[in-house]
Design a protein around this motif. Structure first.
Motif, PDB file in Angstrom:
ATOM      1  N   LEU A 157      15.541 -27.633  18.808  1.00 22.66           N
ATOM      2  CA  LEU A 157      15.858 -27.005  17.531  1.00 22.66           C
ATOM      3  C   LEU A 157      14.598 -26.776  16.706  1.00 22.66           C
ATOM      4  O   LEU A 157      14.404 -25.696  16.125  1.00 22.66           O
ATOM      5  N   ALA A 158      13.721 -27.780  16.655  1.00 16.99           N
ATOM      6  CA  ALA A 158      12.469 -27.632  15.916  1.00 16.99           C
ATOM      7  C   ALA A 158      11.595 -26.547  16.528  1.00 16.99           C
ATOM      8  O   ALA A 158      10.936 -25.782  15.807  1.00 16.99           O
ATOM      9  N   LEU A 159      11.585 -26.471  17.846  1.00 24.36           N
ATOM     10  CA  LEU A 159      10.805 -25.438  18.532  1.00 24.36           C
ATOM     11  C   LEU A 159      11.308 -24.042  18.161  1.00 24.36           C
ATOM     12  O   LEU A 159      10.514 -23.135  17.875  1.00 24.36           O
ATOM     13  N   THR A 160      12.626 -23.880  18.122  1.00 25.24           N
ATOM     14  CA  THR A 160      13.206 -22.578  17.783  1.00 25.24           C
ATOM     15  C   THR A 160      12.900 -22.192  16.344  1.00 25.24           C
ATOM     16  O   THR A 160      12.519 -21.045  16.056  1.00 25.24           O
ATOM     17  N   ILE A 161      13.061 -23.145  15.437  1.00 23.02           N
ATOM     18  CA  ILE A 161      12.816 -22.853  14.022  1.00 23.02           C
ATOM     19  C   ILE A 161      11.349 -22.520  13.789  1.00 23.02           C
ATOM     20  O   ILE A 161      11.010 -21.598  13.037  1.00 23.02           O
ATOM     21  N   ASN A 167       3.643 -19.840  12.840  1.00 25.07           N
ATOM     22  CA  ASN A 167       2.742 -20.953  13.104  1.00 25.07           C
ATOM     23  C   ASN A 167       1.980 -21.364  11.843  1.00 25.07           C
ATOM     24  O   ASN A 167       1.057 -20.674  11.420  1.00 25.07           O
ATOM     25  N   SER A 168       2.391 -22.487  11.279  1.00 20.89           N
ATOM     26  CA  SER A 168       1.681 -23.088  10.157  1.00 20.89           C
ATOM     27  C   SER A 168       2.157 -24.525  10.020  1.00 20.89           C
ATOM     28  O   SER A 168       3.259 -24.880  10.473  1.00 20.89           O
ATOM     29  N   LEU A 248       2.531 -27.057  23.016  1.00 23.61           N
ATOM     30  CA  LEU A 248       3.068 -25.776  23.485  1.00 23.61           C
ATOM     31  C   LEU A 248       2.462 -24.579  22.754  1.00 23.61           C
ATOM     32  O   LEU A 248       2.810 -23.439  23.047  1.00 23.61           O
ATOM     33  N   GLY A 249       1.589 -24.828  21.790  1.00 26.23           N
ATOM     34  CA  GLY A 249       0.949 -23.735  21.063  1.00 26.23           C
ATOM     35  C   GLY A 249       1.735 -23.232  19.879  1.00 26.23           C
ATOM     36  O   GLY A 249       1.470 -22.132  19.380  1.00 26.23           O
ATOM     37  N   LEU A 250       2.702 -24.029  19.381  1.00 25.59           N
ATOM     38  CA  LEU A 250       3.497 -23.628  18.233  1.00 25.59           C
ATOM     39  C   LEU A 250       3.124 -24.488  17.032  1.00 25.59           C
ATOM     40  O   LEU A 250       2.996 -25.705  17.147  1.00 25.59           O
ATOM     41  N   GLY A 251       2.984 -23.861  15.890  1.00 24.75           N
ATOM     42  CA  GLY A 251       2.728 -24.601  14.663  1.00 24.75           C
ATOM     43  C   GLY A 251       1.260 -24.841  14.420  1.00 24.75           C
ATOM     44  O   GLY A 251       0.681 -24.298  13.485  1.00 24.75           O
ATOM     45  N   ILE A 252       0.628 -25.650  15.232  1.00 26.04           N
ATOM     46  CA  ILE A 252      -0.777 -26.009  15.047  1.00 26.04           C
ATOM     47  C   ILE A 252      -1.549 -25.522  16.267  1.00 26.04           C
ATOM     48  O   ILE A 252      -1.191 -25.856  17.406  1.00 26.04           O
ATOM     49  N   ARG A 253      -2.598 -24.783  16.036  1.00 25.09           N
ATOM     50  CA  ARG A 253      -3.345 -24.184  17.144  1.00 25.09           C
ATOM     51  C   ARG A 253      -4.808 -24.584  17.084  1.00 25.09           C
ATOM     52  O   ARG A 253      -5.309 -25.004  16.034  1.00 25.09           O
TER      53      ARG A 253
END
Length: 310
Positions: A157-161, A167-168, A248-253
């Motif tokens: 769910l968090a991944l989808t949202i 990405n932030s 996975l490269g989501l949110g923080i890069r």
């Protein structure tokens, strides 16, 4: 009748003396610090968890002033160096000191973790106590929405949202918090359903207190302990979910110094033998989550009815 009910409430909430605890003697007269130490001594896992967590927090906020390196400064001459005296945890494929990046990453991961749980705890408790006290159609709607959210694993769910919001770091916090809110809603609602029929709640209503005062000043303090225990366990889940999203490269890069990002970057080097680039960040993630779980399990045991009666 009102006076009798109020007296019953006072008697029910007044702790009974333990082993004849009178002024100047007995277990009831122990200093607060000694009581806390006595409780902690009977739960060594709590001591271990607190020791590890305090160590990580101390390193996270003092380490940046001690380390001689910068987390984002590259040094191609020192790329992929194994652990040594100059670089205790080695360097990555850009020549950056891994220990320094772990220290700076600790600040970010801890801020994300505590922010997630604070939002989920506050929102979930407020919704849970409202729906549990009033019931009716609002309660039915909230519970059905909660059931739908709980039907999905929190990480998925968090991944989808996060993928929808973008990405932030704030979006990562919001996404994980939304996934955890239903746990606190259901837990608090269940506590309120049983507590709202007790004598002290009835007495509070009889003397003319409005609903909000009964909910948040009388019921909330007596229903908050299970939610706090759940919050401690959620801290361990949150740091794993935040690191997993970054992996996975989501949110923080990259090149942000974050533990999940570091594991993701180092995973490519394991095949060629540079094991330290992913091992040390991954070990810190496991250690931090383990400390939260130790504290949460100990708190759950300490607040269980069985132990409370011993």
């Amino acid at each position: 009748m009102i006076g009798q009910t109020t007296a019953d409430r006072i008697d029910a909430k007044t702790p009974l003396p333990v082993d004849g605890g009178t002024e100047g003697g007995g277990a009831g007269s122990l200093p607060v610090g000694r009581k806390i130490w006595r409780t902690l001594r009977s739960h060594p896992s709590m001591i271990v968890g607190l020791f590890v967590l305090l160590g990580i927090i101390t390193v996270a906020f003092i380490g940046p002033y001690v380390t001689p390196y910068l987390p984002l400064k590259t040094n191609p001459e020192n790329m992929l160096q194994p652990p040594s005296a100059a670089h205790p945890m080695g360097t990555d494929n850009f020549g950056r000191d891994i220990l320094t990046r772990i220290i700076y990453g600790a600040q970010l991961d801890l801020i994300i973790t505590f922010s997630v749980v604070a939002i989920a705890l506050g929102t979930g408790v407020l919704i849970g106590i409202f729906t549990g006290y009033h019931g009716g159609k609002v309660d039915d709607v909230v519970m059905r929405v909660t059931d739908v959210i709980l039907a999905f694993p929190s990480f998925i769910l968090a991944l989808t949202i996060t993928a929808v919001l973008g990405n932030s770091i704030p979006n990562v916090i919001i996404a994980i918090a939304i996934a955890y809110i239903p746990y606190f809603v259901r837990l608090t609602r269940g506590e309120v359903l049983s507590a709202r029929e007790l004598d002290y709640a009835e007495a509070a209503r009889c003397v003319g207190n409005p609903s909000w005062r009964v909910m948040y000043l009388h019921l909330l303090p007596n229903c908050l302990t299970p939610a706090l225990v759940q919050a401690t366990l959620c801290l361990g889940w949150a740091i794993l979910d935040a690191s997993g999203l970054a992996f996975l490269g989501l949110g923080i890069r990259p090149p942000t110094p974050e533990w999940g990002v570091m594991v993701s970057e180092g995973a490519r080097d394991i095949i060629s033998g540079q094991w330290w680039t992913a091992f040390f960040p991954g070990a810190v993630i496991v250690l931090t989550a383990f400390s939260f779980n130790l504290i949460g399990d100990s708190l759950r045991d300490m607040t269980s009815p069985t132990e409370a009666t011993e």
